[in-house]
Design a protein around this motif. Structure first.
Motif, PDB file in Angstrom:
ATOM      1  N   MET A   1       0.838  -1.186   0.000  1.00 21.43           N
ATOM      2  CA  MET A   1       0.000   0.000   0.000  1.00 21.43           C
ATOM      3  C   MET A   1       0.882   1.249   0.000  1.00 21.43           C
ATOM      4  O   MET A   1       1.850   1.333   0.735  1.00 21.43           O
ATOM      5  CB  MET A   1      -0.914  -0.025   1.220  1.00 21.43           C
ATOM      6  N   ARG A   2       0.540   2.214  -0.814  1.00 18.18           N
ATOM      7  CA  ARG A   2       1.290   3.477  -0.885  1.00 18.18           C
ATOM      8  C   ARG A   2       0.765   4.466   0.151  1.00 18.18           C
ATOM      9  O   ARG A   2      -0.434   4.627   0.312  1.00 18.18           O
ATOM     10  CB  ARG A   2       1.106   4.111  -2.253  1.00 18.18           C
ATOM     11  N   TRP A   3       1.683   5.140   0.822  1.00 15.17           N
ATOM     12  CA  TRP A   3       1.293   6.173   1.792  1.00 15.17           C
ATOM     13  C   TRP A   3       1.524   7.574   1.252  1.00 15.17           C
ATOM     14  O   TRP A   3       1.017   8.537   1.798  1.00 15.17           O
ATOM     15  CB  TRP A   3       2.065   5.984   3.097  1.00 15.17           C
ATOM     16  N   THR A   4       2.322   7.694   0.205  1.00 12.12           N
ATOM     17  CA  THR A   4       2.578   9.007  -0.392  1.00 12.12           C
ATOM     18  C   THR A   4       2.182   8.963  -1.865  1.00 12.12           C
ATOM     19  O   THR A   4       2.300   7.927  -2.506  1.00 12.12           O
ATOM     20  CB  THR A   4       4.066   9.391  -0.287  1.00 12.12           C
ATOM     21  N   PRO A   5       1.750  10.078  -2.409  1.00 11.31           N
ATOM     22  CA  PRO A   5       1.415  10.112  -3.841  1.00 11.31           C
ATOM     23  C   PRO A   5       2.653   9.849  -4.685  1.00 11.31           C
ATOM     24  O   PRO A   5       3.782  10.132  -4.266  1.00 11.31           O
ATOM     25  CB  PRO A   5       0.915  11.541  -4.054  1.00 11.31           C
ATOM     26  N   ARG A   6       2.448   9.323  -5.864  1.00 11.22           N
ATOM     27  CA  ARG A   6       3.560   9.047  -6.771  1.00 11.22           C
ATOM     28  C   ARG A   6       4.390  10.321  -6.984  1.00 11.22           C
ATOM     29  O   ARG A   6       3.848  11.392  -7.191  1.00 11.22           O
ATOM     30  CB  ARG A   6       3.012   8.553  -8.099  1.00 11.22           C
ATOM     31  N   GLY A   7       5.694  10.191  -6.875  1.00 15.43           N
ATOM     32  CA  GLY A   7       6.585  11.322  -7.082  1.00 15.43           C
ATOM     33  C   GLY A   7       6.944  12.079  -5.818  1.00 15.43           C
ATOM     34  O   GLY A   7       7.801  12.949  -5.824  1.00 15.43           O
ATOM     35  N   TYR A   8       6.312  11.736  -4.677  1.00 16.25           N
ATOM     36  CA  TYR A   8       6.602  12.438  -3.432  1.00 16.25           C
ATOM     37  C   TYR A   8       7.429  11.599  -2.465  1.00 16.25           C
ATOM     38  O   TYR A   8       7.718  12.036  -1.368  1.00 16.25           O
ATOM     39  CB  TYR A   8       5.305  12.877  -2.732  1.00 16.25           C
ATOM     40  N   GLY A   9       7.772  10.408  -2.829  1.00 14.18           N
ATOM     41  CA  GLY A   9       8.578   9.556  -1.971  1.00 14.18           C
ATOM     42  C   GLY A   9      10.052   9.894  -2.106  1.00 14.18           C
ATOM     43  O   GLY A   9      10.434  10.905  -2.671  1.00 14.18           O
ATOM     44  N   GLY A  10      10.886   9.039  -1.612  1.00 14.42           N
ATOM     45  CA  GLY A  10      12.317   9.244  -1.763  1.00 14.42           C
ATOM     46  C   GLY A  10      13.005   9.338  -0.428  1.00 14.42           C
ATOM     47  O   GLY A  10      12.389   9.227   0.625  1.00 14.42           O
ATOM     48  N   ALA A  11      14.289   9.541  -0.487  1.00  7.34           N
ATOM     49  CA  ALA A  11      15.108   9.604   0.726  1.00  7.34           C
ATOM     50  C   ALA A  11      15.013  10.984   1.359  1.00  7.34           C
ATOM     51  O   ALA A  11      14.981  12.001   0.668  1.00  7.34           O
ATOM     52  CB  ALA A  11      16.556   9.290   0.380  1.00  7.34           C
ATOM     53  N   ARG A  12      14.970  11.000   2.654  1.00  6.17           N
ATOM     54  CA  ARG A  12      14.944  12.256   3.409  1.00  6.17           C
ATOM     55  C   ARG A  12      16.378  12.690   3.663  1.00  6.17           C
ATOM     56  O   ARG A  12      17.218  11.890   4.047  1.00  6.17           O
ATOM     57  CB  ARG A  12      14.222  12.027   4.729  1.00  6.17           C
ATOM     58  N   ARG A  13      16.661  13.967   3.443  1.00  9.85           N
ATOM     59  CA  ARG A  13      18.010  14.484   3.682  1.00  9.85           C
ATOM     60  C   ARG A  13      18.222  14.684   5.179  1.00  9.85           C
ATOM     61  O   ARG A  13      17.294  15.018   5.910  1.00  9.85           O
ATOM     62  CB  ARG A  13      18.203  15.825   2.981  1.00  9.85           C
ATOM     63  N   ASN A  14      19.464  14.512   5.620  1.00  9.52           N
ATOM     64  CA  ASN A  14      19.753  14.769   7.023  1.00  9.52           C
ATOM     65  C   ASN A  14      19.894  16.271   7.264  1.00  9.52           C
ATOM     66  O   ASN A  14      19.952  17.071   6.323  1.00  9.52           O
ATOM     67  CB  ASN A  14      21.005  13.999   7.489  1.00  9.52           C
ATOM     68  N   GLY A  15      19.929  16.671   8.512  1.00 13.19           N
ATOM     69  CA  GLY A  15      19.961  18.088   8.861  1.00 13.19           C
ATOM     70  C   GLY A  15      21.146  18.843   8.285  1.00 13.19           C
ATOM     71  O   GLY A  15      21.002  19.976   7.817  1.00 13.19           O
ATOM     72  N   ASP A  16      22.322  18.225   8.307  1.00  9.47           N
ATOM     73  CA  ASP A  16      23.496  18.902   7.763  1.00  9.47           C
ATOM     74  C   ASP A  16      23.371  19.147   6.270  1.00  9.47           C
ATOM     75  O   ASP A  16      23.829  20.171   5.765  1.00  9.47           O
ATOM     76  CB  ASP A  16      24.768  18.119   8.063  1.00  9.47           C
TER      77      ASP A  16
END
Length: 66
Positions: A1-16
């Motif tokens: 099951m998808r929780w985000t719309p197509r194209g909005y997923g991906g890796a989250r950048r770290n704070g730095d």
């Protein structure tokens, strides 16, 4: 099951990475007052600049960030 719309997923950048991009692209500087990469005089300068621009910091109100 998808929780985000197509194209909005991906890796989250770290704070730095966010801070680095802000500095390089916008000239914005975000510095933690307790960043261990800074010497005591550098941390003191950051604290003084923060107080001058934005008022008393969290450590002066009995709070601690970190």
């Amino acid at each position: 099951m998808r929780w985000t719309p197509r194209g909005y997923g991906g890796a989250r950048r770290n704070g730095d990475a966010v801070k680095r991009q802000g500095w390089r692209e916008l000239g914005l500087l975000a510095v933690a007052i307790d960043d261990e990469r800074l010497t005591w005089p550098e941390r003191e300068l950051v604290r003084q600049l923060g107080e001058k621009l934005y008022g008393t910091g969290p450590s002066d109100r009995g709070e601690h960030h970190g």
